[in-house]
Design a protein around this motif. Sequence first.
Motif, PDB file in Angstrom:
ATOM      1  N   ILE A 316      -0.773  12.858 -24.737  1.00  0.00           N
ATOM      2  CA  ILE A 316      -1.218  12.462 -26.117  1.00  0.00           C
ATOM      3  C   ILE A 316      -2.259  11.335 -25.953  1.00  0.00           C
ATOM      4  O   ILE A 316      -1.912  10.205 -25.406  1.00  0.00           O
ATOM      5  N   ARG A 317      -3.452  11.437 -26.909  1.00  0.00           N
ATOM      6  CA  ARG A 317      -4.318  10.585 -26.853  1.00  0.00           C
ATOM      7  C   ARG A 317      -3.943   9.188 -27.768  1.00  0.00           C
ATOM      8  O   ARG A 317      -3.434   9.564 -28.800  1.00  0.00           O
ATOM      9  N   THR A 320      -5.320   8.624 -31.601  1.00  0.00           N
ATOM     10  CA  THR A 320      -5.490   9.575 -32.505  1.00  0.00           C
ATOM     11  C   THR A 320      -4.182  10.104 -32.508  1.00  0.00           C
ATOM     12  O   THR A 320      -3.711  10.716 -33.627  1.00  0.00           O
ATOM     13  N   ARG A 322      -3.299  12.622 -31.150  1.00  0.00           N
ATOM     14  CA  ARG A 322      -3.321  14.347 -30.848  1.00  0.00           C
ATOM     15  C   ARG A 322      -2.962  14.620 -29.453  1.00  0.00           C
ATOM     16  O   ARG A 322      -3.170  13.963 -28.585  1.00  0.00           O
ATOM     17  N   GLU A 323      -2.247  15.857 -29.465  1.00  0.00           N
ATOM     18  CA  GLU A 323      -2.037  16.356 -28.353  1.00  0.00           C
ATOM     19  C   GLU A 323      -3.423  16.968 -27.397  1.00  0.00           C
ATOM     20  O   GLU A 323      -4.200  17.611 -28.228  1.00  0.00           O
ATOM     21  N   GLU A 324      -3.626  16.763 -26.236  1.00  0.00           N
ATOM     22  CA  GLU A 324      -4.472  17.170 -25.423  1.00  0.00           C
ATOM     23  C   GLU A 324      -3.888  17.907 -24.265  1.00  0.00           C
ATOM     24  O   GLU A 324      -2.770  17.469 -23.618  1.00  0.00           O
ATOM     25  N   LEU A 329      -9.178  19.145 -25.915  1.00  0.00           N
ATOM     26  CA  LEU A 329      -8.584  19.355 -27.247  1.00  0.00           C
ATOM     27  C   LEU A 329      -8.804  21.213 -27.251  1.00  0.00           C
ATOM     28  O   LEU A 329      -9.788  21.789 -27.349  1.00  0.00           O
ATOM     29  N   HIS A 331      -8.471  23.035 -29.935  1.00  0.00           N
ATOM     30  CA  HIS A 331      -9.372  23.480 -30.933  1.00  0.00           C
ATOM     31  C   HIS A 331     -10.807  23.415 -30.658  1.00  0.00           C
ATOM     32  O   HIS A 331     -11.838  24.105 -31.081  1.00  0.00           O
TER      33      HIS A 331
END
Length: 350
Positions: A316-317, A320, A322-324, A329, A331
Motif C-alpha cells: 500500500i502506497r 495515496t 492505493r494498492e500496488e 499500478l 491500471h
Amino acid sequence: MANAPHFVTLGMFIIDEFSFTDQDGKPTGKTLPSQACTSSKPIGGGGTYAAIGARIWLPSHKVGMIVDRGNDFPQDIQDKLLSYGADMWHFRNRADRGTTRALNSYRGDSRGFQYLTPRIRLTPRDLHGTRFAWPKALHLICSPTRALEIISEVDEIHGWQPTMIFEPIPDRCVPEELPSLVKALPFISVLSPNAEEALSLLTISTPATVESVEAAAVRFLDIGVGSLGQGCVIIRSGALGAYVATKANGGRWVDAFWTPHDSGKIIDVTGAGNSFLGGLAAGLLLAGGDFYEAAIYAAVSASFVIEQSGLPALSIRPETGREEWNHDLPHRRVNASRQRHFDKIRNKNH
C-alpha cells in the motif's frame, strides 16, 4: 447470494518442491531465488495463481479459494496468503494428513510434474456452507472428463449459472479427451488451453504458429462454446500473446505485456496462464463482459506473476492508500497496453 464473491477457483493449493538436472540427470546445483519461498518451500497450485490474478483487480472479499491446510502447514506460508486478504481464503484443517505437495522436475529444457501426496480435489459441493457459495465466475482446472462431473454438480444447484472458465490440465489435453470436451463445451463460458494443449487436443501438428492457433480456435468455436454459441475461446500462446475468439465478433490477438525483448522482466513463467484466467474473470466484471477488453486485464495479471519466482508482492502506497503490485499500478499497465494496441493499429493503417 448477494455477498458471494465474483470469482472462485476450484484449483488446489499446493506446496511445491523443485529439482534441476541436466539432460543426463545430473544435478545442476540450481536453486530457486529466495523471494520464491516463504519457508523452505514455494507456494504453488494453479488455483492459487488464478486467485492472485483476480485479486490484482478485485478486493479480497470478491475472490475466493479453499485451502486444505495439512498438519505440516508452515506458518509463514499462511502469513503470506493472509497478506493478500484474509477473507479470500477458506482454510480447511486436515489434521490427519499433510498438505498437498508436488515435485516440479526440470531435466534440461523439459519440465515434469508429479504429486508427492494424494490430491484433495475440490468440487462445487465443497463451496456449500462457505462464503464462496454461488460465485458469479467459477474457474476449473481439470480434465474434460472431470469438467463434465463439475458441470453436473453446478446443474444440481437451482438458479446458479456461473460464468465457467475452463482451463484443461496439460496431461489430459490429448485426442482421447476430445469427446468429453465436445460434451462439456456447451456449458463452458470460456475455454482456455495454451497453444500446445489446444493443438494436441485437435491433433494439429506443432510447433504453434499464428495460423495454427487461429485454426484451432475456429474448430473449438464450431464445436460450440457456451450456451447458444455465446462463449469465448482464448488460446494462450506465450510470446505471441493470446488469441481471443467469439462466434459473434471473430478473433483478435491480445499482446503479452512483457515480451522476450523486455530484458530482465521475465523471470519465471510458472503460474502465468492461471493468473491470466483469474485476471480475465476480474476483467469481465470491470469491462462489462467484453472478452477482448478483459483479456488486457488478464495479460497484465500474468505480467506481475512472471516478474519473479513465486507470487507477486502487494503493498500500500502510504501517501495515496492505493494498492500496488511489485511497486506498480495495475491500471497503469492496462492503459499502456491499450496505447500499445492503438499505436499498432495506427502504424498498420499508415
